[in-house]
Design an enzyme around this catalytic site. Structure first.
Site, mmCIF file in Angstrom:
data_model
loop_
_atom_site.group_PDB
_atom_site.id
_atom_site.type_symbol
_atom_site.label_atom_id
_atom_site.label_comp_id
_atom_site.label_asym_id
_atom_site.label_seq_id
_atom_site.Cartn_x
_atom_site.Cartn_y
_atom_site.Cartn_z
ATOM 1 N N SER A 165 39.112 40.184 46.699
ATOM 2 C CA SER A 165 40.365 40.335 46.622
ATOM 3 C C SER A 165 40.607 41.727 47.412
ATOM 4 O O SER A 165 39.728 42.602 47.802
ATOM 5 C CB SER A 165 40.643 40.559 45.082
ATOM 6 O OG SER A 165 41.981 41.323 44.991
ATOM 7 N N TYR A 215 38.563 44.458 36.887
ATOM 8 C CA TYR A 215 39.083 43.853 38.086
ATOM 9 C C TYR A 215 38.550 44.433 39.512
ATOM 10 O O TYR A 215 37.927 44.092 40.062
ATOM 11 C CB TYR A 215 40.255 43.263 38.123
ATOM 12 C CG TYR A 215 40.685 42.135 39.129
ATOM 13 C CD1 TYR A 215 40.310 40.859 38.985
ATOM 14 C CD2 TYR A 215 41.490 42.556 40.407
ATOM 15 C CE1 TYR A 215 40.626 39.820 39.943
ATOM 16 C CE2 TYR A 215 41.534 41.560 41.282
ATOM 17 C CZ TYR A 215 41.369 40.257 41.109
ATOM 18 O OH TYR A 215 41.489 39.413 41.889
ATOM 19 N N LYS A 234 35.413 43.411 41.761
ATOM 20 C CA LYS A 234 35.876 42.745 43.084
ATOM 21 C C LYS A 234 35.009 43.798 44.235
ATOM 22 O O LYS A 234 34.611 43.178 45.121
ATOM 23 C CB LYS A 234 37.173 42.811 43.073
ATOM 24 C CG LYS A 234 37.668 41.638 42.575
ATOM 25 C CD LYS A 234 37.092 40.176 42.665
ATOM 26 C CE LYS A 234 37.922 38.996 41.854
ATOM 27 N NZ LYS A 234 37.339 37.710 42.481
#
Length: 260
Positions: free
Chosen positions: A135, A148, A152
């Site tokens: 991402s 997150y 990531k």
């Protein structure tokens, strides 16, 4: 890179980016194993593209092992692994231990566990490709979700390590790093949707197209939103200015009642 006849596994392929990747690869002639926890979705995608569904967990050690074994049994081997499955769970400093464990398990350790099983065989034959759906959050950050953002970043870091360690032995590693993509994850982002869509949310098929183009030159970073390259460069050379800009965005979120 022609993929006709290539043996491919796409995890998290029942929906969104994974479905788009599997569909594009199959259309270009690859033999595709469609993996997802959602049995109905995986089966539907496999039926639509002429692939083979393998239902199950792509994160746990047992789940990854079962998936690799099933894919090898069906395909006769694995040439390309798309580590696409991912989750966004937990908000702010109040994210629970379970949220952190799940994020690290699915977004990072799933890749490590798959690579352990795949890379030794690829080294023997001097060829293999490992593609991580990370991402832009893995290059920049994700306001509101430390789980997150951190996981990531770790996914990108592991992909970098794989590439630095094995590229001279025929293993190609790539990391897809989009911003907002019109998937269920974006739909469920609530007030953060506007931030994630800052540079226009794109369709999953556009991510698949960017990945398809990147297969031709083996570039490590695949950026469906090209502007991310500039943000990434600014983050590296003007870190404090970049952080001040991110904090400005955070204050805008707080003004709308969104706190970490």
């Amino acid at each position: 890179m022609p993929v006709v006849g290539q043996r491919v596994v796409v995890t998290g392929a029942g929906h969104g980016i994974g479905r788009a990747l599997a569909t594009r690869l199959a259309a270009e002639g690859a033999q595709v194993v469609v993996n997802d926890l959602d049995a109905a979705a995986a089966t539907r995608v496999a039926d639509d593209i002429g692939g083979h569904a393998v239902i199950g967990d792509a994160a746990s050690e047992a789940g990854v092992t079962a998936l690799v074994d099933a894919a090898r049994h069906h395909l006769g081997g694995i040439d390309i692994w798309f580590a696409n499955a991912g989750i966004d769970r937990g908000e702010g400093l109040q994210a629970s231990e379970a949220d952190w464990a799940a994020a690290l398990d699915v977004n990072v350790l799933a890749h490590v566990r798959a690579a352990r099983l795949l890379v030794p065989e690829w080294l023997e034959r001097g060829a293999g490709r490992f593609v991580v759906t990370a991402s832009a959050a893995g290059l920049l950050t994700m306001l509101g979700s430390p789980t997150y953002s951190v996981s990531k970043h770790a996914a990108v870091a592991f992909a970098e390590w794989l590439s630095a360690t094995y590229r001279h032995r025929g293993v190609v590693v790539q990391a897809i790093c989009p911003q907002g993509v019109r998937t269920r994850m974006l739909d469920n982002a609530g007030p953060l949707q506007e931030l994630l869509s800052h540079d226009t949310a794109i369709a999953p098929e556009e991510v698949a197209e960017a990945m398809w183009q990147a297969l031709a030159d083996d570039r490590f970073l695949v950026l469906p939103h090209p502007e991310v390259a500039g943000y990434y460069a600014n983050r590296a050379v003007q870190t404090d200015r970049w952080l001040a800009g991110m904090n400005k965005l955070q204050r805008r979120l707080e003004a709308k009642g969104i706190t970490a």
